[in-house]
Design a protein around this motif. Sequence first.
Motif, mmCIF file in Angstrom:
data_model
loop_
_atom_site.group_PDB
_atom_site.id
_atom_site.type_symbol
_atom_site.label_atom_id
_atom_site.label_comp_id
_atom_site.label_asym_id
_atom_site.label_seq_id
_atom_site.Cartn_x
_atom_site.Cartn_y
_atom_site.Cartn_z
ATOM 1 N N ILE A 1 4.796 -6.052 -10.594
ATOM 2 C CA ILE A 1 5.194 -4.705 -10.216
ATOM 3 C C ILE A 1 4.948 -3.798 -11.408
ATOM 4 C CG2 ILE A 1 7.164 -3.281 -9.511
ATOM 5 C CD1 ILE A 1 8.123 -5.941 -8.095
ATOM 6 N N GLY A 2 4.245 -2.715 -11.171
ATOM 7 C CA GLY A 2 3.914 -1.785 -12.247
ATOM 8 C C GLY A 2 4.658 -0.484 -12.022
ATOM 9 N N ASN A 3 5.446 -0.099 -12.991
ATOM 10 C CA ASN A 3 6.180 1.169 -12.886
ATOM 11 C C ASN A 3 5.351 2.260 -13.568
ATOM 12 O OD1 ASN A 3 7.966 3.278 -12.895
ATOM 13 N ND2 ASN A 3 9.686 2.086 -13.693
ATOM 14 N N THR A 4 4.974 3.294 -12.817
ATOM 15 C CA THR A 4 4.144 4.360 -13.402
ATOM 16 C C THR A 4 4.930 5.224 -14.378
ATOM 17 O OG1 THR A 4 4.696 5.881 -11.595
ATOM 18 C CG2 THR A 4 2.681 4.556 -11.338
ATOM 19 N N ASN A 5 6.256 5.187 -14.256
ATOM 20 C CA ASN A 5 7.109 6.072 -15.058
ATOM 21 C C ASN A 5 6.739 7.542 -14.894
ATOM 22 O OD1 ASN A 5 9.077 4.392 -16.208
ATOM 23 N ND2 ASN A 5 7.569 3.556 -17.628
ATOM 24 N N LYS A 6 6.171 7.859 -13.765
ATOM 25 C CA LYS A 6 5.852 9.254 -13.452
ATOM 26 C C LYS A 6 7.107 9.887 -12.852
ATOM 27 C CE LYS A 6 3.793 12.841 -11.340
ATOM 28 N NZ LYS A 6 3.150 12.961 -10.062
ATOM 29 N N VAL B 1 -4.572 5.483 -10.412
ATOM 30 C CA VAL B 1 -5.147 4.908 -11.641
ATOM 31 C C VAL B 1 -4.625 3.482 -11.841
ATOM 32 C CG1 VAL B 1 -5.094 5.050 -14.173
ATOM 33 C CG2 VAL B 1 -5.590 7.099 -12.821
ATOM 34 N N MET B 2 -3.333 3.302 -11.666
ATOM 35 C CA MET B 2 -2.766 1.970 -11.903
ATOM 36 C C MET B 2 -3.335 0.947 -10.918
ATOM 37 S SD MET B 2 1.186 0.894 -12.460
ATOM 38 C CE MET B 2 1.519 1.513 -14.103
ATOM 39 N N VAL B 3 -3.480 1.363 -9.664
ATOM 40 C CA VAL B 3 -4.029 0.460 -8.645
ATOM 41 C C VAL B 3 -5.500 0.160 -8.952
ATOM 42 C CG1 VAL B 3 -4.755 0.400 -6.201
ATOM 43 C CG2 VAL B 3 -2.400 0.981 -6.802
ATOM 44 N N GLU B 4 -6.248 1.193 -9.298
ATOM 45 C CA GLU B 4 -7.668 1.011 -9.599
ATOM 46 C C GLU B 4 -7.851 0.040 -10.768
ATOM 47 O OE1 GLU B 4 -9.733 4.866 -9.795
ATOM 48 O OE2 GLU B 4 -10.973 3.903 -11.333
ATOM 49 N N GLU B 5 -7.079 0.232 -11.823
ATOM 50 C CA GLU B 5 -7.187 -0.649 -13.001
ATOM 51 C C GLU B 5 -6.740 -2.071 -12.650
ATOM 52 O OE1 GLU B 5 -8.746 0.027 -15.673
ATOM 53 O OE2 GLU B 5 -9.006 2.181 -15.290
ATOM 54 N N THR C 1 -3.750 8.389 -18.306
ATOM 55 C CA THR C 1 -2.685 9.276 -17.802
ATOM 56 C C THR C 1 -1.776 9.810 -18.910
ATOM 57 O OG1 THR C 1 -1.075 7.499 -17.509
ATOM 58 C CG2 THR C 1 -2.564 7.950 -15.640
ATOM 59 N N GLY C 2 -1.827 9.171 -20.083
ATOM 60 C CA GLY C 2 -0.924 9.572 -21.160
ATOM 61 C C GLY C 2 0.478 8.997 -20.991
ATOM 62 N N LEU C 3 0.704 8.260 -19.914
ATOM 63 C CA LEU C 3 2.031 7.682 -19.674
ATOM 64 C C LEU C 3 2.030 6.197 -20.011
ATOM 65 C CD1 LEU C 3 2.893 9.273 -16.199
ATOM 66 C CD2 LEU C 3 3.823 9.912 -18.440
#
Length: 392
Positions: free
Chosen positions: A210-215, A321-325, A370-372
């Motif tokens: 699980i990846g948290n974007t922290n957006k 971006v997270m999904v693509e990577e 994304t800088g995040l």
Amino acid sequence: MSIQELNSKFIEQYGESTEEARVFYAPGRVNLIGEHLDYNGGYVFPAALDFGTTLIVRPRSDSKVQFASTNFPYTASIDYSEIGKAKTGEWVDYPVGVLVELAKKNLPLSGGYDLLFHGEIPNGSGLSSSASIEVVTGYAFLSLLGGDTDTVEIALLSQRAENQYVGVNSGIMDQFAVANGKRDHAILLMCDTLEYSLVPFATGAYKLVIGNTNKKRGLVDSKYNERRSQCEEALAILKQEVPSLSYLAEMKPEQFELHQHKIADETVRRRARHVVEENQRVLDSVEVLKNNDLKQFGLFMNDSHVSLRDLYEVSCEELDVMVEEAQRIPGTLGSRMTGAGFGGCTVSLVHEDDVERFIREVGEAYKARTGLTGEFYVCGIGNGVEELEGVK
Ligand code: ADP
Ligand code: MG
């Protein structure tokens, strides 16, 4: 933390006693596929994670109910007759809200207890630590008070505690998954009727990452309401063609193809297409999992993301971006956003040998693009709420 270590903390907090301490546990959850279907009469497909919230609870000889957590410094000591009389605005509102719901079911406390919670779920990260603390409290007190530990009922009363006492509006999926999950199974759930079945999902050499974007999310409510009303609009039009239709997700893709041209608004048509196709993807997922075809399930995860991004438009740059990577990593079978969208988390199915590389490379690329700073949690599918063996 082991139960022994947690028990030592409990003794540190509350001291020794001749009363027996009991230990309960409830997991976090993730939705694997089936997004924005709950309010359209469709399925969700969550699973319980293999980490969660542990609760040690022990009766006291006086009338105080005492709350402590290894995750927060705030503690509370409340007379049992005063439970629920004053909201604190602190984390204790979650377990107190559950005790209030139990009292409404004619299971009021009749004495004091010492409680120590220990959560392994990051708070506010979309893994539902709130449902976990509610459900563990409900199960523990129903066990202690001699009530019926029906896990569907516990999910419902936990949801009411969150909606009514804490004051956070949320659907039933989280509490349901946390209460009814089973190791190596996902839950096929119809949120309206609570009809459900456990679907074998042995992840084997694969992990859920699980990846948290922290957006930071903004304006989610208004966008959510807009999607809901677009779905209602589509349903009203399609109902003229198929009068028996009561929910959008009831429509099969073939049927949708026949009638979709009646929806004049192109955006509304895309929203409806997502609902119809995503629901079919959930059903197809159940089919391929009968043969444990994780590869095909991963492709469905990818399709789900595309649909949420392009048709339903609830993704965002960071999730994309997270999904693509994630999909670039060779050991990734599939990746998608999970939850309502506009931020929050992604879920990916990744070979265990590639998990380290996944976290490093996806994390670096995500940060660069994304800088995040993203955060990653590696999970298996674990059991729902249960009592654990205590310290003898
Ligand atoms: P999420 O459910 O996505 O993790 P929420 O904001 O809905 O996020 O719930 C998080 C809140 O639940 C915490 O801020 C805290 O009040 C409460 N909570 C969850 N786990 C614990 C715990 N182990 N100890 C104390 N409070 C907890
Ligand atoms: Mg929550």
